[in-house]
Write an enzyme that holds these catalytic residues in place. Structure first.
Site, PDB file in Angstrom:
ATOM      1  N   SER A 240      24.453  61.232  63.495  1.00 36.36           N
ATOM      2  CA  SER A 240      25.892  61.447  63.432  1.00 36.36           C
ATOM      3  C   SER A 240      26.576  60.096  63.232  1.00 36.36           C
ATOM      4  O   SER A 240      25.955  59.038  63.394  1.00 36.36           O
ATOM      5  CB  SER A 240      26.362  62.109  64.739  1.00 36.36           C
ATOM      6  N   CYS A 241      27.869  60.136  62.865  1.00 42.24           N
ATOM      7  CA  CYS A 241      28.637  58.886  62.702  1.00 42.24           C
ATOM      8  C   CYS A 241      30.108  59.261  62.676  1.00 42.24           C
ATOM      9  O   CYS A 241      30.528  60.165  63.399  1.00 42.24           O
ATOM     10  CB  CYS A 241      28.210  58.143  61.430  1.00 42.24           C
ATOM     11  N   GLY A 242      30.906  58.600  61.855  1.00 46.72           N
ATOM     12  CA  GLY A 242      32.322  58.929  61.758  1.00 46.72           C
ATOM     13  C   GLY A 242      32.585  60.143  60.881  1.00 46.72           C
ATOM     14  O   GLY A 242      33.284  61.063  61.275  1.00 46.72           O
ATOM     15  N   GLY A 244      29.837  61.270  58.400  1.00 51.92           N
ATOM     16  CA  GLY A 244      28.614  61.683  57.711  1.00 51.92           C
ATOM     17  C   GLY A 244      28.098  60.700  56.676  1.00 51.92           C
ATOM     18  O   GLY A 244      27.168  61.024  55.931  1.00 51.92           O
ATOM     19  N   TRP A 269      31.891  62.730  63.799  1.00 54.87           N
ATOM     20  CA  TRP A 269      32.972  62.565  64.761  1.00 54.87           C
ATOM     21  C   TRP A 269      34.328  63.018  64.228  1.00 54.87           C
ATOM     22  O   TRP A 269      35.222  63.397  64.991  1.00 54.87           O
ATOM     23  CB  TRP A 269      33.062  61.113  65.259  1.00 54.87           C
TER      24      TRP A 269
END
Length: 285
Positions: A240-242, A244, A269
């Site tokens: 996961s991240c901000g 994708g 996120w």
């Protein structure tokens, strides 16, 4: 694993040696955070690696979603690739202007669509130019090529699946954002998002997987970065991240160390942080 692996990562030397291969297709997948106010297509038009096609991450996406650059349908991906002259039997090399930043997102999209002969250019355009290699401003010659897509459902997860993983503790959720964003001590760059992390997730900041010159670290160092963060590499992983993009750097790194049971939380996120009913954690782990 040797550095040059046409299914994960290849060097600038490898690309230079294969430039004239008839079935090589080079893709510029440069992308920037909105706040940077940079136009990757305009930059591509001015200068790109010879023969490269431009892949618009924001356009080749699911237009029905309110979330940014979500994975497109198989049909849309196929039609866009055909228009770009990229299809079955091609060896694809994807690069970006930063080094290893947005190119892994497109590498992951190809893998999601069942295409295995795709690699990220290690060090990207930055390293290519630093070595004095050829660039051009000419549009590529496009020849239609059919692509057969076999969508790999197991490679992408939605919020419901991630919520279940957070509750059960498996698969492990690994977040590529900075430690400050992961801890919730730094505001999110996108407006309207809460600060914090998905409960139970681990933090492997994507920059910790890269060398100073923008290339990816050797597999042993990649493995150590995950293990230091408390990731059990014997268990499946959701990255996961901000939004994708950098989650796919983690996915590429996992593939480089021989781990195949990983998936991307496509909403990341941007989705989780915007839904008030989703639980969050803050503070240092």
């Amino acid at each position: 694993m040797a550095l040059d692996d046409p299914s994960t990562l290849v060097s600038t030397e490898w690309l230079a040696a294969h430039m004239r291969d008839p079935d090589l297709r080079i893709i510029d997948a440069s992308w920037y955070m909105p706040a940077e106010n940079r136009d990757p297509k305009a930059e591509y038009d001015k200068a790109h690696i010879p023969g490269a096609r431009f892949f618009d991450i924001d356009e080749i996406s699911d237009a029905r979603s309110a979330l940014p650059h979500m994975a497109p349908s198989a049909e849309k991906f196929m039609s866009r690739m055909r228009a770009m002259g990229v299809g079955d039997g091609h060896q694809v090399v994807v690069y970006d202007a930063e080094g290893v930043f947005s190119a892994p997102r497109v590498w992951w999209l190809f893998r999601l669509m069942g295409q295995g002969s795709v690699a990220v250019l290690d060090g990207g355009m930055k390293k290519w130019i630093a070595e004095g290699r050829a660039i051009e401003d000419l549009p590529p010659v496009i020849r239609d090529r059919h692509m057969m897509v076999r969508f790999q459902n197991q490679m992408v997860k939605d919020a419901t699946q991630v919520a279940a993983a957070a509750k059960l503790g498996t698969p492990q959720i690994v977040d590529a954002r900075s430690p400050a964003r992961f801890a919730g001590s730094e505001p999110e760059p996108r407006e309207g998002l809460r600060a914090g992390r998905i409960p139970g997730s681990r933090n492997v900041f994507f920059k910790n997987l890269l060398n100073d010159d923008g290339t990816m670290k050797e597999p042993a160092a990649l493995k150590a970065a995950f293990e230091t963060a408390g990731v059990d590499l014997d268990k499946p992983v959701i990255t996961s991240c901000g939004s994708g993009i950098t989650a796919c750097i983690l996915s590429l790194a996992l593939e480089r160390i021989g781990k195949s049971d990983h998936a991307v939380y496509d909403g990341s996120w941007t989705e989780w942080g915007s839904v008030s009913s989703m639980p969050i954690e803050t503070g240092d782990v």
